[in-house]
Scaffold this motif. Structure first.
Motif, PDB file in Angstrom:
ATOM      1  N   ALA A  26    -130.010 -39.105 -25.609  1.00 25.93           N
ATOM      2  CA  ALA A  26    -129.925 -38.471 -26.627  1.00 25.93           C
ATOM      3  C   ALA A  26    -130.563 -36.960 -26.552  1.00 25.93           C
ATOM      4  O   ALA A  26    -131.440 -36.742 -25.134  1.00 25.93           O
ATOM      5  N   PRO A  27    -130.040 -35.714 -27.159  1.00 21.50           N
ATOM      6  CA  PRO A  27    -130.212 -34.858 -27.173  1.00 21.50           C
ATOM      7  C   PRO A  27    -131.724 -34.632 -27.501  1.00 21.50           C
ATOM      8  O   PRO A  27    -132.205 -35.565 -28.815  1.00 21.50           O
ATOM      9  N   ALA A  28    -132.562 -33.100 -27.197  1.00 22.50           N
ATOM     10  CA  ALA A  28    -133.336 -33.422 -27.696  1.00 22.50           C
ATOM     11  C   ALA A  28    -134.187 -33.111 -29.676  1.00 22.50           C
ATOM     12  O   ALA A  28    -132.460 -32.460 -30.324  1.00 22.50           O
ATOM     13  N   ALA A  29    -134.089 -33.106 -29.993  1.00 21.97           N
ATOM     14  CA  ALA A  29    -134.451 -33.491 -31.343  1.00 21.97           C
ATOM     15  C   ALA A  29    -134.583 -31.813 -31.738  1.00 21.97           C
ATOM     16  O   ALA A  29    -133.434 -32.070 -32.574  1.00 21.97           O
ATOM     17  N   ARG A  30    -134.227 -30.956 -30.501  1.00 27.12           N
ATOM     18  CA  ARG A  30    -134.663 -29.783 -31.367  1.00 27.12           C
ATOM     19  C   ARG A  30    -132.857 -29.662 -31.917  1.00 27.12           C
ATOM     20  O   ARG A  30    -132.565 -27.917 -32.423  1.00 27.12           O
ATOM     21  N   THR A  31    -131.949 -30.145 -30.790  1.00 28.78           N
ATOM     22  CA  THR A  31    -130.301 -29.636 -30.962  1.00 28.78           C
ATOM     23  C   THR A  31    -130.165 -30.904 -31.939  1.00 28.78           C
ATOM     24  O   THR A  31    -128.960 -30.877 -32.891  1.00 28.78           O
ATOM     25  N   GLN A  32    -130.303 -32.260 -31.868  1.00 32.20           N
ATOM     26  CA  GLN A  32    -129.692 -33.109 -32.621  1.00 32.20           C
ATOM     27  C   GLN A  32    -130.183 -33.180 -33.953  1.00 32.20           C
ATOM     28  O   GLN A  32    -129.396 -33.414 -35.044  1.00 32.20           O
ATOM     29  N   VAL A  33    -131.479 -32.403 -34.466  1.00 35.32           N
ATOM     30  CA  VAL A  33    -131.865 -33.228 -35.737  1.00 35.32           C
ATOM     31  C   VAL A  33    -130.809 -31.592 -36.711  1.00 35.32           C
ATOM     32  O   VAL A  33    -130.099 -32.014 -37.243  1.00 35.32           O
ATOM     33  N   PRO A  34    -130.524 -30.726 -36.179  1.00 37.69           N
ATOM     34  CA  PRO A  34    -129.927 -29.367 -36.782  1.00 37.69           C
ATOM     35  C   PRO A  34    -128.442 -30.258 -37.179  1.00 37.69           C
ATOM     36  O   PRO A  34    -127.987 -29.884 -38.320  1.00 37.69           O
ATOM     37  N   SER A  35    -128.156 -30.959 -35.715  1.00 46.38           N
ATOM     38  CA  SER A  35    -126.378 -30.889 -36.414  1.00 46.38           C
ATOM     39  C   SER A  35    -126.530 -32.623 -36.936  1.00 46.38           C
ATOM     40  O   SER A  35    -125.805 -32.285 -37.598  1.00 46.38           O
ATOM     41  N   LEU A  36    -127.212 -33.422 -36.720  1.00 49.06           N
ATOM     42  CA  LEU A  36    -127.091 -34.484 -37.740  1.00 49.06           C
ATOM     43  C   LEU A  36    -126.624 -34.238 -38.914  1.00 49.06           C
ATOM     44  O   LEU A  36    -126.484 -34.729 -40.268  1.00 49.06           O
ATOM     45  N   ALA A  37    -128.503 -33.610 -39.566  1.00 49.55           N
ATOM     46  CA  ALA A  37    -128.479 -32.654 -40.269  1.00 49.55           C
ATOM     47  C   ALA A  37    -127.401 -32.438 -41.553  1.00 49.55           C
ATOM     48  O   ALA A  37    -127.083 -32.349 -42.656  1.00 49.55           O
ATOM     49  N   SER A  38    -126.787 -31.269 -40.802  1.00 47.86           N
ATOM     50  CA  SER A  38    -125.403 -30.942 -41.065  1.00 47.86           C
ATOM     51  C   SER A  38    -124.071 -31.360 -41.061  1.00 47.86           C
ATOM     52  O   SER A  38    -123.920 -31.388 -42.805  1.00 47.86           O
ATOM     53  N   LEU A  39    -124.007 -32.608 -40.198  1.00 52.06           N
ATOM     54  CA  LEU A  39    -122.934 -33.650 -40.975  1.00 52.06           C
ATOM     55  C   LEU A  39    -123.583 -34.350 -42.130  1.00 52.06           C
ATOM     56  O   LEU A  39    -122.575 -34.971 -43.002  1.00 52.06           O
ATOM     57  N   ALA A  40    -124.896 -34.562 -42.620  1.00 48.54           N
ATOM     58  CA  ALA A  40    -125.182 -36.000 -43.484  1.00 48.54           C
ATOM     59  C   ALA A  40    -124.633 -35.331 -44.952  1.00 48.54           C
ATOM     60  O   ALA A  40    -124.397 -35.181 -45.118  1.00 48.54           O
ATOM     61  N   VAL A  41    -125.245 -33.933 -44.948  1.00 45.66           N
ATOM     62  CA  VAL A  41    -124.859 -32.737 -45.769  1.00 45.66           C
ATOM     63  C   VAL A  41    -123.660 -32.885 -46.204  1.00 45.66           C
ATOM     64  O   VAL A  41    -122.954 -32.610 -47.321  1.00 45.66           O
ATOM     65  N   GLN A  42    -122.472 -32.189 -44.789  1.00 47.50           N
ATOM     66  CA  GLN A  42    -121.020 -32.254 -45.486  1.00 47.50           C
ATOM     67  C   GLN A  42    -120.872 -33.517 -45.390  1.00 47.50           C
ATOM     68  O   GLN A  42    -119.217 -33.401 -47.075  1.00 47.50           O
ATOM     69  N   ALA A  43    -121.172 -34.824 -45.911  1.00 44.05           N
ATOM     70  CA  ALA A  43    -120.577 -35.945 -45.882  1.00 44.05           C
ATOM     71  C   ALA A  43    -120.759 -35.962 -47.232  1.00 44.05           C
ATOM     72  O   ALA A  43    -120.629 -37.215 -48.082  1.00 44.05           O
ATOM     73  N   GLY A  44    -122.133 -35.336 -47.481  1.00 45.95           N
ATOM     74  CA  GLY A  44    -122.254 -35.556 -49.198  1.00 45.95           C
ATOM     75  C   GLY A  44    -123.345 -36.130 -49.902  1.00 45.95           C
ATOM     76  O   GLY A  44    -124.227 -36.361 -50.600  1.00 45.95           O
ATOM     77  N   ALA A  45    -124.482 -35.789 -48.545  1.00 45.00           N
ATOM     78  CA  ALA A  45    -125.629 -36.132 -48.806  1.00 45.00           C
ATOM     79  C   ALA A  45    -126.470 -35.264 -49.682  1.00 45.00           C
ATOM     80  O   ALA A  45    -126.406 -34.407 -49.209  1.00 45.00           O
ATOM     81  N   PRO A  46    -127.460 -35.285 -51.405  1.00 47.71           N
ATOM     82  CA  PRO A  46    -127.963 -34.457 -50.924  1.00 47.71           C
ATOM     83  C   PRO A  46    -129.492 -34.133 -50.693  1.00 47.71           C
ATOM     84  O   PRO A  46    -130.309 -34.000 -51.508  1.00 47.71           O
ATOM     85  N   GLY A  47    -130.358 -35.816 -49.597  1.00 47.88           N
ATOM     86  CA  GLY A  47    -131.276 -34.977 -49.220  1.00 47.88           C
ATOM     87  C   GLY A  47    -131.095 -35.475 -48.432  1.00 47.88           C
ATOM     88  O   GLY A  47    -130.475 -36.292 -47.282  1.00 47.88           O
ATOM     89  N   LEU A  48    -132.577 -34.940 -47.113  1.00 50.39           N
ATOM     90  CA  LEU A  48    -132.762 -35.383 -46.174  1.00 50.39           C
ATOM     91  C   LEU A  48    -133.870 -35.550 -45.338  1.00 50.39           C
ATOM     92  O   LEU A  48    -134.755 -35.441 -45.939  1.00 50.39           O
ATOM     93  N   VAL A  49    -134.219 -36.535 -44.350  1.00 50.81           N
ATOM     94  CA  VAL A  49    -135.198 -36.567 -43.164  1.00 50.81           C
ATOM     95  C   VAL A  49    -135.907 -36.108 -42.237  1.00 50.81           C
ATOM     96  O   VAL A  49    -134.902 -36.709 -41.952  1.00 50.81           O
ATOM     97  N   CYS A  50    -136.436 -34.944 -42.574  1.00 48.73           N
ATOM     98  CA  CYS A  50    -136.879 -35.347 -40.613  1.00 48.73           C
ATOM     99  C   CYS A  50    -138.112 -34.491 -40.538  1.00 48.73           C
ATOM    100  O   CYS A  50    -139.152 -35.270 -41.552  1.00 48.73           O
ATOM    101  N   ALA A  51    -138.970 -34.600 -39.540  1.00 48.35           N
ATOM    102  CA  ALA A  51    -140.273 -34.913 -38.918  1.00 48.35           C
ATOM    103  C   ALA A  51    -140.354 -33.360 -39.739  1.00 48.35           C
ATOM    104  O   ALA A  51    -139.501 -31.868 -39.857  1.00 48.35           O
TER     105      ALA A  51
END
Length: 241
Positions: free
Chosen positions: A141-166
Motif C-alpha cells: 500500500a502507498p505511504a500514509a502521506r500519499t494514501q490518506v489525502p487520496s482516500l479522504a478526497s474519495l470519501a468526501v466526494q462520495a458524500g461522507a460528512p466526516g473522516l477519521v485520520c491520524a
C-alpha cells in the motif's frame, strides 16, 4: 481558520469537553456503564467499538446512549449492498456517528451514507493509526502521506460528512477536503502517557491546532485512577486551542 471555527463549520459543539470522545474499549457492559456514568458530562461522546459491540450488540448502544451521544466505531467494509443494509439497521439504534473504511470505495461509502440517512453522520476511516509506513509497505500500500489525502478526497466526494485520520495526517487532510468536513482523530495521547499501539499519535492540543474537531481518547482516561479528573485535564488542555 481556527479549531473552533472548524468545529462550528462541521456542526459540532465547541466546548472543550464536547470535543472528547472517550473510547469504551472494555469487554463487559457493566464496565462500560460504570465508565459512562462516571464520565457523563465530562466528555462529549461515548465511542462503542468492536469489542463491546461484538459482545453485546445493539444492547451496548442502547445502554450507553442513556449517558450521552454514541459514536459507533465498527468500521464497516463490505460490498455496497451489505453496508447499506447494515447502516440502515444501525440507524435504528440512534447512533450519532458511524465509521466505515474509505478503502471500500466510492460506491460503498455512498451506500453507507444512504443507509444511515439522517440518523447520524458517516465517518470514513482513512488509514488506521496503528499502521506505520513500513506496515503499509508490507501490504503493498502507498505511504500514509500519499494514501490518506487520496482516500479522504474519495470519501468526501462520495458524500461522507466526516473522516477519521491520524493526528499527523490532519494538516494534509484539512488542506485536501476544506473546512466543512468533520475530522475525528484517534491516537490521542496526553503528554507523558505513551503511545500504546498507535504508530502516529499526538497530544490533544497539537491535534486540535492541526485541524481536528473531535478527539478520541481511550486508555489515558478509562484506565486512570480518576477517569473524570483525567477527562477534565484533557479538556482543560484544549482551552483556547
Amino acid at each position: 481558520m481556527t479549531a473552533a471555527e472548524h468545529a462550528a463549520a462541521a456542526g459540532t459543539a465547541t466546548a472543550p469537553a464536547d470535543r472528547i470522545a472517550v473510547a469504551l474499549d472494555v469487554p463487559t457492559l457493566d464496565e462500560a456503564r460504570a465508565l459512562a456514568g462516571t464520565l457523563s458530562g465530562h466528555v462529549g461522546w461515548f465511542k462503542v467499538g468492536l469489542e463491546l459491540f461484538s459482545a453485546h450488540g445493539p444492547s451496548a448502544v442502547e445502554a450507553i446512549a442513556a449517558y450521552g451521544p454514541v459514536f459507533l466505531d465498527v468500521k464497516l467494509h463490505d460490498i455496497p449492498t451489505t453496508v447499506e443494509r447494515a447502516a440502515a439497521r444501525i440507524a435504528e439504534l440512534g447512533v450519532g456517528l458511524l465509521t466505515v473504511h474509505a478503502a471500500g470505495g466510492r460506491d460503498m461509502v455512498r451506500a453507507a451514507v444512504s443507509g444511515l440517512g439522517d440518523a447520524g453522520r458517516v465517518l470514513a476511516v482513512t488509514v488506521l493509526t496503528s499502521m506505520s509506513d513500513l506496515d503499509l509497505q508490507s501490504i503493498a500500500a502507498p505511504a500514509a502521506r500519499t494514501q490518506v489525502p487520496s482516500l479522504a478526497s474519495l470519501a468526501v466526494q462520495a458524500g461522507a460528512p466526516g473522516l477519521v485520520c491520524a493526528p499527523k495526517d490532519l494538516v494534509a487532510v484539512r488542506r485536501t477536503v476544506g473546512d466543512d468536513v468533520l475530522l475525528v482523530t484517534p491516537g490521542i495521547r496526553p503528554a507523558g502517557s505513551g503511545d500504546d499501539d498507535h504508530a502516529r499519535a499526538a497530544t490533544p492540543a497539537r491535534a486540535l491546532a492541526d485541524g481536528a474537531d473531535l478527539l478520541v481518547v481511550g486508555r489515558p482516561i478509562t484506565r486512570a485512577d480518576d477517569p473524570a479528573a483525567a477527562a477534565d485535564a484533557v479538556a482543560a488542555g484544549l482551552t483556547g486551542a
